[in-house]
Design a protein around this motif. Structure first.
Motif, PDB file in Angstrom:
ATOM      1  N   ALA A 120      30.964 -24.779 -12.243  1.00  0.00           N
ATOM      2  CA  ALA A 120      31.503 -24.473 -11.014  1.00  0.00           C
ATOM      3  C   ALA A 120      33.107 -24.382 -10.869  1.00  0.00           C
ATOM      4  O   ALA A 120      33.872 -23.372 -10.232  1.00  0.00           O
ATOM      5  N   GLU A 121      33.984 -25.317 -11.581  1.00  0.00           N
ATOM      6  CA  GLU A 121      35.231 -25.350 -11.680  1.00  0.00           C
ATOM      7  C   GLU A 121      35.666 -23.780 -12.225  1.00  0.00           C
ATOM      8  O   GLU A 121      36.646 -23.294 -11.977  1.00  0.00           O
ATOM      9  N   ALA A 122      35.069 -23.589 -13.382  1.00  0.00           N
ATOM     10  CA  ALA A 122      35.297 -22.340 -14.118  1.00  0.00           C
ATOM     11  C   ALA A 122      35.179 -21.029 -13.362  1.00  0.00           C
ATOM     12  O   ALA A 122      35.950 -20.193 -13.371  1.00  0.00           O
ATOM     13  N   ALA A 123      34.156 -21.308 -12.359  1.00  0.00           N
ATOM     14  CA  ALA A 123      33.851 -20.050 -11.318  1.00  0.00           C
ATOM     15  C   ALA A 123      34.947 -20.026 -10.523  1.00  0.00           C
ATOM     16  O   ALA A 123      35.308 -18.955 -10.003  1.00  0.00           O
ATOM     17  N   GLY A 124      35.376 -21.211  -9.751  1.00  0.00           N
ATOM     18  CA  GLY A 124      36.480 -21.103  -8.935  1.00  0.00           C
ATOM     19  C   GLY A 124      37.890 -20.639  -9.643  1.00  0.00           C
ATOM     20  O   GLY A 124      38.471 -19.714  -9.026  1.00  0.00           O
ATOM     21  N   ARG A 125      38.280 -20.913 -10.859  1.00  0.00           N
ATOM     22  CA  ARG A 125      39.247 -20.593 -11.463  1.00  0.00           C
ATOM     23  C   ARG A 125      39.062 -18.865 -11.727  1.00  0.00           C
ATOM     24  O   ARG A 125      40.163 -18.115 -11.546  1.00  0.00           O
ATOM     25  N   ARG A 126      37.874 -18.603 -12.156  1.00  0.00           N
ATOM     26  CA  ARG A 126      37.864 -16.981 -12.395  1.00  0.00           C
ATOM     27  C   ARG A 126      37.944 -16.215 -11.283  1.00  0.00           C
ATOM     28  O   ARG A 126      38.398 -15.156 -11.193  1.00  0.00           O
ATOM     29  N   ALA A 127      37.527 -16.902 -10.089  1.00  0.00           N
ATOM     30  CA  ALA A 127      37.627 -15.986  -8.661  1.00  0.00           C
ATOM     31  C   ALA A 127      39.075 -15.559  -8.450  1.00  0.00           C
ATOM     32  O   ALA A 127      39.164 -14.513  -7.695  1.00  0.00           O
ATOM     33  N   VAL A 128      39.985 -16.532  -8.729  1.00  0.00           N
ATOM     34  CA  VAL A 128      41.428 -16.187  -8.622  1.00  0.00           C
ATOM     35  C   VAL A 128      41.956 -14.881  -9.306  1.00  0.00           C
ATOM     36  O   VAL A 128      42.384 -13.948  -8.719  1.00  0.00           O
ATOM     37  N   ALA A 129      41.444 -14.862 -10.556  1.00  0.00           N
ATOM     38  CA  ALA A 129      41.718 -13.803 -11.481  1.00  0.00           C
ATOM     39  C   ALA A 129      40.984 -12.302 -10.778  1.00  0.00           C
ATOM     40  O   ALA A 129      41.496 -11.286 -10.847  1.00  0.00           O
ATOM     41  N   MET A 130      39.553 -12.525 -10.514  1.00  0.00           N
ATOM     42  CA  MET A 130      38.965 -11.350  -9.892  1.00  0.00           C
ATOM     43  C   MET A 130      39.453 -10.939  -8.534  1.00  0.00           C
ATOM     44  O   MET A 130      39.470  -9.637  -8.387  1.00  0.00           O
ATOM     45  N   ALA A 131      40.272 -11.857  -8.067  1.00  0.00           N
ATOM     46  CA  ALA A 131      40.951 -11.272  -6.583  1.00  0.00           C
ATOM     47  C   ALA A 131      42.044 -10.546  -7.131  1.00  0.00           C
ATOM     48  O   ALA A 131      42.449  -9.216  -6.567  1.00  0.00           O
TER      49      ALA A 131
END
Ligand code: FES
Length: 574
Positions: free
Chosen positions: A235-246
């Motif tokens: 879940a932490e990794a998904a949060g991190r990745r979402a910033v890059a996806m933005a």
């Protein structure tokens, strides 16, 4: 104050006729949450919190929200959680499927209405993941899926238990008089021992695995148990990745292409997945104007072996699949059959993700293509005069001796009729008969409940009958098993042939030929008056009115007709 940048808190301003004032007011109110100006200048990542006191499968949602928020902040973003509808299978009347489209609308509109540059969606229980994918597909904001993860198994007198394949097995034994009241209660205490979703290859597990194959989830995320530390790290990794996806503006329709859906359907077959997932993925694809070709899907099934040895088609549970390498192991084994160039939420292709993952190891849960559990995929698409628009059967969980069967129809007009008569000692029924249930489809029930697993009549169950051919326009839980023909289309309530079946008619199921036939002449069928569609209390208003007016059939995902755009000409599987 008239900045036209549409990122972060400037995104989707409330309309007051003065954009500067709108932003000023928004910032004034969000200051009440205690944020600094620095925080408010960051990319905003929405976190869909589907925790609910009515959703046992999402018991760990708050822990996942914390982990996702941590990941977003570690990557320099501002996480903002928000609630949506949350649906649990056993707490939704009349059936959770009735509410899936409501959750999809809620998810879509809340993503679109509130300022966020990307969104992480916590789903898990059967209808939540499809609803979120449908909503995200329509909202068009970068989105990443996280599931709550499967439960650990329980144990009863030394026997390993899993919801809900074993719920049904033990209930069947109880109905047959093989299990006393106290014993069935003791089993009930142990079927769901931890937080998380059903730990067999039911709909929740199937949707999680398909979502990873589709590219909407970080690699390895589908199978991690809900209570494992790896689940929060994911879940932490998904949060991190979402910033890059933005930053990358990696929107869902760049990921969810026809080729990516083909990968997901390939996985559905290889894991012996739930029939429900076919309806759900059809709805998700429909949100992007992509049609599902049922004949092509059946061909794909014929050339895809079942590799994953999980209940109800096999013998293991989700924690075993995780220990065996999870979806990485499955996708690697299937890779010669996959479209490896498909883009995923990592920003890399599926093939690149597999190359980057740790090596697989020897294990017995994910079979090699050279030694599959079944040589063909778990689902078959049927057609014939009883189901001109198609029907499905999960033949990997059926009785082999019933896959070509001709029997006398014993017809139930509705769920109420079924409940009233199925255990009547006077019911004229034999083990070779075909049980038929109608008015259990999208409009008929309404909501196409999981009633296709028609119980074996009590008097036959007591004689030891474990399976019979059953036919309906309902769905079936992915955790169920038996020779069960589902999703008969068109459904009875809109005048499908099921409405004209009578007691004593002969029905022929031939799975190898992909046929389901009502052996009654056309002229006779035309003469028959169809069974009338049922009326529904409260249908004059509200969501039920909207539902009945607009829900479609399973062949197009049972979505509302006004939510999917016109078909684009793109088709999956391709
Ligand atoms: Fe939620 Fe089975 S009831 S996944």
């Amino acid at each position: 104050m008239t900045n036209t940048d549409d990122r972060g808190m400037r995104r989707g301003l409330t309309r007051y006729g003065d954009a500067g004032f709108s932003l000023f007011l928004r910032k004034a109110f969000i200051k009440a949450m205690g944020y600094s100006d620095d925080a408010l200048e960051r990319p905003v990542v929405g976190v869909v919190d589907t925790g609910s006191g009515y959703n046992a499968c999402h018991r760990n949602a708050s822990e996942l929200v914390d982990a996702i928020k941590r990941g977003v902040m570690l990557a320099g973003g501002l996480p903002v959680e928000f609630p949506t509808v949350s649906i649990h299978e056993s707490f939704a009347h009349p059936t959770s499927m009735f509410l899936r489209n409501l959750m999809a609308m809620d998810t879509e509109e809340m993503i679109r209405a509130q300022p966020m540059d990307a969104v992480v969606m916590i789903g898990g229980c059967d209808k939540t993941v499809p609803a979120q994918l449908m909503g995200a597909a329509s909202a068009g904001v970068p989105a990443i899926s996280v599931v709550t993860g499967p439960m650990m198994t329980g144990s009863y007198r030394g026997e390993r238990l899993g919801a809900c394949t074993d719920c049904r097995r033990f209930w069947g034994m109880h109905r047959a008089g093989e299990l006393e009241e106290g014993e069935i209660d003791a089993v009930g205490d142990r079927l769901c021992p931890t937080a998380g979703t059903c730990m067999v290859m039911g709909t929740a597990s199937t949707m999680a695995c398909m979502t990873e194959a589709l590219g909407m989830m970080l690699p390895g995320g589908a199978c991690i148990p809900a209570v494992a530390a790896d689940r929060t790290r994911h879940a932490e990794a998904a949060g991190r990745r979402a910033v890059a996806m933005a930053e990358e503006r990696l929107v869902p329709d760049r990921i969810m292409t026809p080729a990516a859906f083909t990968n997901a359907f390939r996985v559905l077959m290889a894991i012996g997945g739930s029939t429900n997932a076919l309806v759900h993925m059809t709805a998700v694809a429909g949100r992007l104007g992509i049609a599902v070709d049922l004949a092509a899907l059946d061909r794909l099934g014929r050339e895809t072996p079942v590799l994953v040895d999980l209940k109800p088609s096999g013998s293991h549970y989700m924690e075993d699949l995780h220990d065996a390498g999870g979806m990485i192991a499955v996708l690697r084994e299937l890779s010669p059959l996959l479209n490896l160039d498909c883009l995923t939420v990592t920003g890399r292709s599926l093939g690149e993700n597999l190359d980057a993952a740790a090596p697989s190891w020897s294990q017995s849960v994910v079979r090699p293509c050279s030694d599959p559990l079944y040589p063909e995929g778990g689902l078959a698409v049927l057609s014939g005069n009883l189901a001109p628009g198609g029907a499905v059967v999960k033949h990997s969980a059926a009785s082999p001796e019933l896959l070509n069967h001709r029997g006398r129809a014993v017809v139930f007009d509705s769920l109420d009729d079924l409940a009233r008569r199925i255990d009547d000692p006077g019911l004229d029924v034999n083990p070779d008969d075909v049980l038929v249930l109608r008015n259990a489809g999208s409009k008929g029930a309404p909501g196409m409940p999981e009633a296709g697993y028609i119980p074996i009549p009590a008097k036959l169950a007591r004689q030891g009958v474990k399976d019979m051919v059953r036919v309906s326009d309902a769905r079936m839980s992915g955790t169920a098993f038996g020779t069960i023909v589902l999703h008969v289309t068109p459904e009875s309530a809109v005048g499908g042939p099921l409405a004209r079946v009578r007691n004593g008619d002969t029905i022929h199921l031939d799975v190898a030929a992909r046929r389901i036939a009502l052996e009654v002449g056309e002229a006779e069928l035309a003469r028959r008056v169809p069974s009338p569609p049922p009326s529904h209390a409260g249908a004059e208003r509200g969501y039920l009115r909207l539902f009945l007016d607009h829900v479609t059939g399973p062949d197009v995902g049972a979505d509302f007709d006004f939510l999917a755009p016109p078909l684009s000409g793109r088709v999956t599987p391709g």
